[in-house]
Design a protein around this motif. Structure first.
Motif, PDB file in Angstrom:
ATOM      1  N   GLU A 297       0.429  -1.537  -0.223  1.00 14.54           N
ATOM      2  CA  GLU A 297       0.003  -0.214  -0.303  1.00 14.54           C
ATOM      3  C   GLU A 297       0.979   1.655  -0.059  1.00 14.54           C
ATOM      4  OE1 GLU A 297      -2.484  -0.618   3.245  1.00 14.54           O
ATOM      5  OE2 GLU A 297      -3.834  -1.654   2.210  1.00 14.54           O
ATOM      6  N   ASN A 298       2.013   1.647   0.211  1.00 15.73           N
ATOM      7  CA  ASN A 298       3.069   1.979   0.040  1.00 15.73           C
ATOM      8  C   ASN A 298       3.201   2.335  -1.391  1.00 15.73           C
ATOM      9  OD1 ASN A 298       5.036   4.313   0.025  1.00 15.73           O
ATOM     10  ND2 ASN A 298       6.159   3.262   2.164  1.00 15.73           N
ATOM     11  N   PRO A 299       3.019   3.515  -1.892  1.00 18.30           N
ATOM     12  CA  PRO A 299       3.086   3.738  -3.137  1.00 18.30           C
ATOM     13  C   PRO A 299       4.204   4.137  -3.731  1.00 18.30           C
ATOM     14  CG  PRO A 299       2.340   6.093  -2.065  1.00 18.30           C
ATOM     15  CD  PRO A 299       2.291   5.095  -1.029  1.00 18.30           C
ATOM     16  N   GLU A 300       5.553   4.164  -2.396  1.00 13.31           N
ATOM     17  CA  GLU A 300       7.070   4.007  -2.605  1.00 13.31           C
ATOM     18  C   GLU A 300       7.238   2.758  -3.461  1.00 13.31           C
ATOM     19  OE1 GLU A 300       9.351   5.780   0.228  1.00 13.31           O
ATOM     20  OE2 GLU A 300       7.941   8.033   0.710  1.00 13.31           O
TER      21      GLU A 300
ATOM     22  N   GLU B 179       7.289  -0.709  -5.082  1.00 10.60           N
ATOM     23  CA  GLU B 179       7.126  -1.004  -6.957  1.00 10.60           C
ATOM     24  C   GLU B 179       6.516  -1.913  -6.630  1.00 10.60           C
ATOM     25  OE1 GLU B 179       9.043  -1.336 -11.074  1.00 10.60           O
ATOM     26  OE2 GLU B 179      10.122  -0.469  -9.489  1.00 10.60           O
TER      27      GLU B 179
END
Length: 160
Positions: free
Chosen positions: A33-36, A38
């Motif tokens: 869920e962390n957009p950082e 990939e």
């Protein structure tokens, strides 16, 4: 059942190693869920893609076969009674996997592709074997190319 790939640092991988099945699953969801971070979801295509690349179901991974390992990973987190199948592939294993993916000959394999045979082998999802093979191949090729390009770029750029 669906499959996804998540690229993480060696430090993050190390932090996952001691976790039990529930904590591991929860932590992976947080990381996804962390957009950082990939990640890539190939949904229900994991088994048919594995079978297309190797000739066998992903339920029977082929140790040492880099195309098999591209789909199922190389090191499972083993939990006998847990539904999640979670594996990892370490940084130093990526060059051979990347090489195998780059040199996989889609044209040759397309000529050999027999979707009815996959139905007999009970490749998941079983209903997919009723689809048009000419439409299914691009569905598999797209995530394969995206995944191959993504790991190659990240491997080369970041050394991760």
């Amino acid at each position: 059942m669906i499959a996804g790939f998540l690229m993480i640092s060696e430090d993050t991988l190390e932090s996952l190693m001691p976790l039990g099945p529930k904590d591991l699953s929860d932590r992976i969801i947080e990381i996804e869920e962390n957009p950082e971070n990939e990640n890539m979801d190939i949904d229900k295509l994991w088994d048919i893609l594995h079978a297309f690349l190797t000739g066998v179901s992903a339920s029977k991974p082929i140790e040492g076969d880099r195309l098999s390992e591209a789909i199922v990973g190389t090191h499972p987190f083993s939990y006998e009674s847990h539904a999640d199948f979670i594996t990892c592939t370490e940084h130093d294993e990526l060059p051979e996997i990347i090489h195998s993916m780059e040199y996989f000959d889609w044209e040759v394999r397309k000529k050999e592709f027999n979707l009815k045979e996959f139905g007999r082998k009970r490749i998941y999802p079983t209903g997919i074997c009723k689809e048009d093979p000419k439409a299914l191949i691009p569905e598999m090729e797209k995530p394969f190319d995206r995944f191959s390009n993504s790991i190659r770029k990240r491997y080369v750029k970041n050394g991760i």
